[in-house]
Design a protein around this motif. Structure first.
Motif, PDB file in Angstrom:
ATOM      1  N   ARG A  93      44.880  38.719  14.241  1.00  0.00           N
ATOM      2  CA  ARG A  93      43.705  38.828  15.109  1.00  0.00           C
ATOM      3  C   ARG A  93      44.176  38.972  16.555  1.00  0.00           C
ATOM      4  NH1 ARG A  93      41.306  33.525  13.995  1.00  0.00           N
ATOM      5  NH2 ARG A  93      40.332  33.876  16.011  1.00  0.00           N
ATOM      6  N   PRO A  94      43.711  39.998  17.247  1.00  0.00           N
ATOM      7  CA  PRO A  94      44.147  40.221  18.630  1.00  0.00           C
ATOM      8  C   PRO A  94      43.893  39.017  19.539  1.00  0.00           C
ATOM      9  CG  PRO A  94      42.883  42.100  17.851  1.00  0.00           C
ATOM     10  CD  PRO A  94      42.780  41.039  16.793  1.00  0.00           C
ATOM     11  N   ASP A  95      42.823  38.281  19.281  1.00  0.00           N
ATOM     12  CA  ASP A  95      42.501  37.146  20.151  1.00  0.00           C
ATOM     13  C   ASP A  95      43.430  35.956  19.941  1.00  0.00           C
ATOM     14  OD1 ASP A  95      41.223  36.919  17.598  1.00  0.00           O
ATOM     15  OD2 ASP A  95      39.949  35.329  18.399  1.00  0.00           O
ATOM     16  N   THR A  96      44.308  36.009  18.940  1.00  0.00           N
ATOM     17  CA  THR A  96      45.245  34.908  18.711  1.00  0.00           C
ATOM     18  C   THR A  96      46.671  35.261  19.122  1.00  0.00           C
ATOM     19  OG1 THR A  96      45.699  35.570  16.433  1.00  0.00           O
ATOM     20  CG2 THR A  96      43.854  34.029  16.793  1.00  0.00           C
ATOM     21  N   MET A  97      46.833  36.405  19.773  1.00  0.00           N
ATOM     22  CA  MET A  97      48.184  36.796  20.182  1.00  0.00           C
ATOM     23  C   MET A  97      48.750  35.802  21.183  1.00  0.00           C
ATOM     24  SD  MET A  97      48.149  40.940  20.292  1.00  0.00           S
ATOM     25  CE  MET A  97      49.907  40.988  20.571  1.00  0.00           C
ATOM     26  N   ASP A  98      49.976  35.387  20.927  1.00  0.00           N
ATOM     27  CA  ASP A  98      50.662  34.437  21.793  1.00  0.00           C
ATOM     28  C   ASP A  98      51.444  35.234  22.846  1.00  0.00           C
ATOM     29  OD1 ASP A  98      52.225  32.490  22.994  1.00  0.00           O
ATOM     30  OD2 ASP A  98      52.762  31.515  21.102  1.00  0.00           O
ATOM     31  N   PHE A  99      50.743  35.600  23.915  1.00  0.00           N
ATOM     32  CA  PHE A  99      51.364  36.428  24.944  1.00  0.00           C
ATOM     33  C   PHE A  99      52.441  35.679  25.728  1.00  0.00           C
ATOM     34  CE2 PHE A  99      47.423  38.893  24.328  1.00  0.00           C
ATOM     35  CZ  PHE A  99      47.993  40.122  24.068  1.00  0.00           C
ATOM     36  N   THR A 100      52.363  34.364  25.763  1.00  0.00           N
ATOM     37  CA  THR A 100      53.419  33.586  26.418  1.00  0.00           C
ATOM     38  C   THR A 100      54.717  33.711  25.624  1.00  0.00           C
ATOM     39  OG1 THR A 100      51.803  32.057  27.330  1.00  0.00           O
ATOM     40  CG2 THR A 100      54.090  31.290  27.234  1.00  0.00           C
ATOM     41  N   LEU A 101      54.625  33.586  24.319  1.00  0.00           N
ATOM     42  CA  LEU A 101      55.800  33.761  23.469  1.00  0.00           C
ATOM     43  C   LEU A 101      56.335  35.186  23.588  1.00  0.00           C
ATOM     44  CD1 LEU A 101      57.822  32.967  21.263  1.00  0.00           C
ATOM     45  CD2 LEU A 101      56.039  33.501  19.573  1.00  0.00           C
ATOM     46  N   VAL A 102      55.465  36.166  23.524  1.00  0.00           N
ATOM     47  CA  VAL A 102      55.891  37.563  23.644  1.00  0.00           C
ATOM     48  C   VAL A 102      56.606  37.785  24.973  1.00  0.00           C
ATOM     49  CG1 VAL A 102      55.080  39.949  23.865  1.00  0.00           C
ATOM     50  CG2 VAL A 102      54.162  38.479  22.055  1.00  0.00           C
ATOM     51  N   ARG A 103      56.035  37.283  26.060  1.00  0.00           N
ATOM     52  CA  ARG A 103      56.677  37.432  27.378  1.00  0.00           C
ATOM     53  C   ARG A 103      58.070  36.804  27.373  1.00  0.00           C
ATOM     54  NH1 ARG A 103      54.486  33.489  31.069  1.00  0.00           N
ATOM     55  NH2 ARG A 103      56.143  32.348  30.062  1.00  0.00           N
ATOM     56  N   ASP A 104      58.188  35.616  26.800  1.00  0.00           N
ATOM     57  CA  ASP A 104      59.482  34.933  26.765  1.00  0.00           C
ATOM     58  C   ASP A 104      60.493  35.701  25.912  1.00  0.00           C
ATOM     59  OD1 ASP A 104      58.306  33.036  28.393  1.00  0.00           O
ATOM     60  OD2 ASP A 104      58.087  31.538  26.794  1.00  0.00           O
ATOM     61  N   LEU A 105      60.038  36.296  24.814  1.00  0.00           N
ATOM     62  CA  LEU A 105      60.927  37.116  23.981  1.00  0.00           C
ATOM     63  C   LEU A 105      61.385  38.367  24.733  1.00  0.00           C
ATOM     64  CD1 LEU A 105      58.948  36.844  20.634  1.00  0.00           C
ATOM     65  CD2 LEU A 105      61.205  35.845  21.090  1.00  0.00           C
ATOM     66  N   LEU A 106      60.473  38.980  25.469  1.00  0.00           N
ATOM     67  CA  LEU A 106      60.830  40.158  26.267  1.00  0.00           C
ATOM     68  C   LEU A 106      61.830  39.797  27.352  1.00  0.00           C
ATOM     69  CD1 LEU A 106      57.292  41.755  26.612  1.00  0.00           C
ATOM     70  CD2 LEU A 106      59.195  42.622  25.223  1.00  0.00           C
ATOM     71  N   ARG A 107      61.605  38.696  28.039  1.00  0.00           N
ATOM     72  CA  ARG A 107      62.537  38.263  29.086  1.00  0.00           C
ATOM     73  C   ARG A 107      63.921  37.981  28.518  1.00  0.00           C
ATOM     74  NH1 ARG A 107      58.707  34.290  32.835  1.00  0.00           N
ATOM     75  NH2 ARG A 107      57.556  36.007  33.787  1.00  0.00           N
ATOM     76  N   ALA A 108      63.960  37.319  27.374  1.00  0.00           N
ATOM     77  CA  ALA A 108      65.249  37.002  26.742  1.00  0.00           C
ATOM     78  C   ALA A 108      65.966  38.279  26.304  1.00  0.00           C
ATOM     79  CB  ALA A 108      65.029  36.078  25.556  1.00  0.00           C
TER      80      ALA A 108
END
Length: 118
Positions: A93-108
């Motif tokens: 579900r798009p409304d449950t996307m963990d954008f904080t986790l995604v951002r942290d994965l992208l930064r790493a």
């Protein structure tokens, strides 16, 4: 096809989440090339041939592909609570996307430098 065209073709209900995902990729993966490969947006480090990050609108979910084993291993605990395949983080579900986790994965990924992809 380019990413703008790709986004224009996704269902309206998922488009805002996918646009936000793209914005995060562009912001965090500085210097990476955004392209389409295998029918989805892919982010490739300069001088490399393999993409390290990709995402796609699937029939049942939004996929976020994290192709760096070292980054996945570093986030094992945080990924454990998510629907995760070998390299694919699935958001049903798009409304449950963990954008904080995604951002942290992208930064790493960006910080890790060139490395082996699966």
């Amino acid at each position: 096809m380019d990413v703008v065209t790709y986004l224009a073709g996704v269902p309206e209900a998922r488009r805002p989440a996918l646009v936000r995902l793209r914005e995060l990729c562009l912001a965090e993966l500085t210097g990476f090339e955004e392209t389409i490969a295998y029918g989805m947006p892919v982010y490739v480090r300069p001088g490399e041939t393999e993409g390290e990050i990709a995402w796609a609108n699937q029939k049942q979910y939004i996929s976020f592909y994290l192709m760096r084993t070292d980054v996945r291993d570093a986030f094992t605990d945080r990924l454990a609570t998510h629907d995760m395949g070998k390299a694919c983080l699935r958001f049903r579900r798009p409304d449950t996307m963990d954008f904080t986790l995604v951002r942290d994965l992208l930064r790493a990924t960006a910080k890790a430098g060139p490395g082996r992809v699966c």
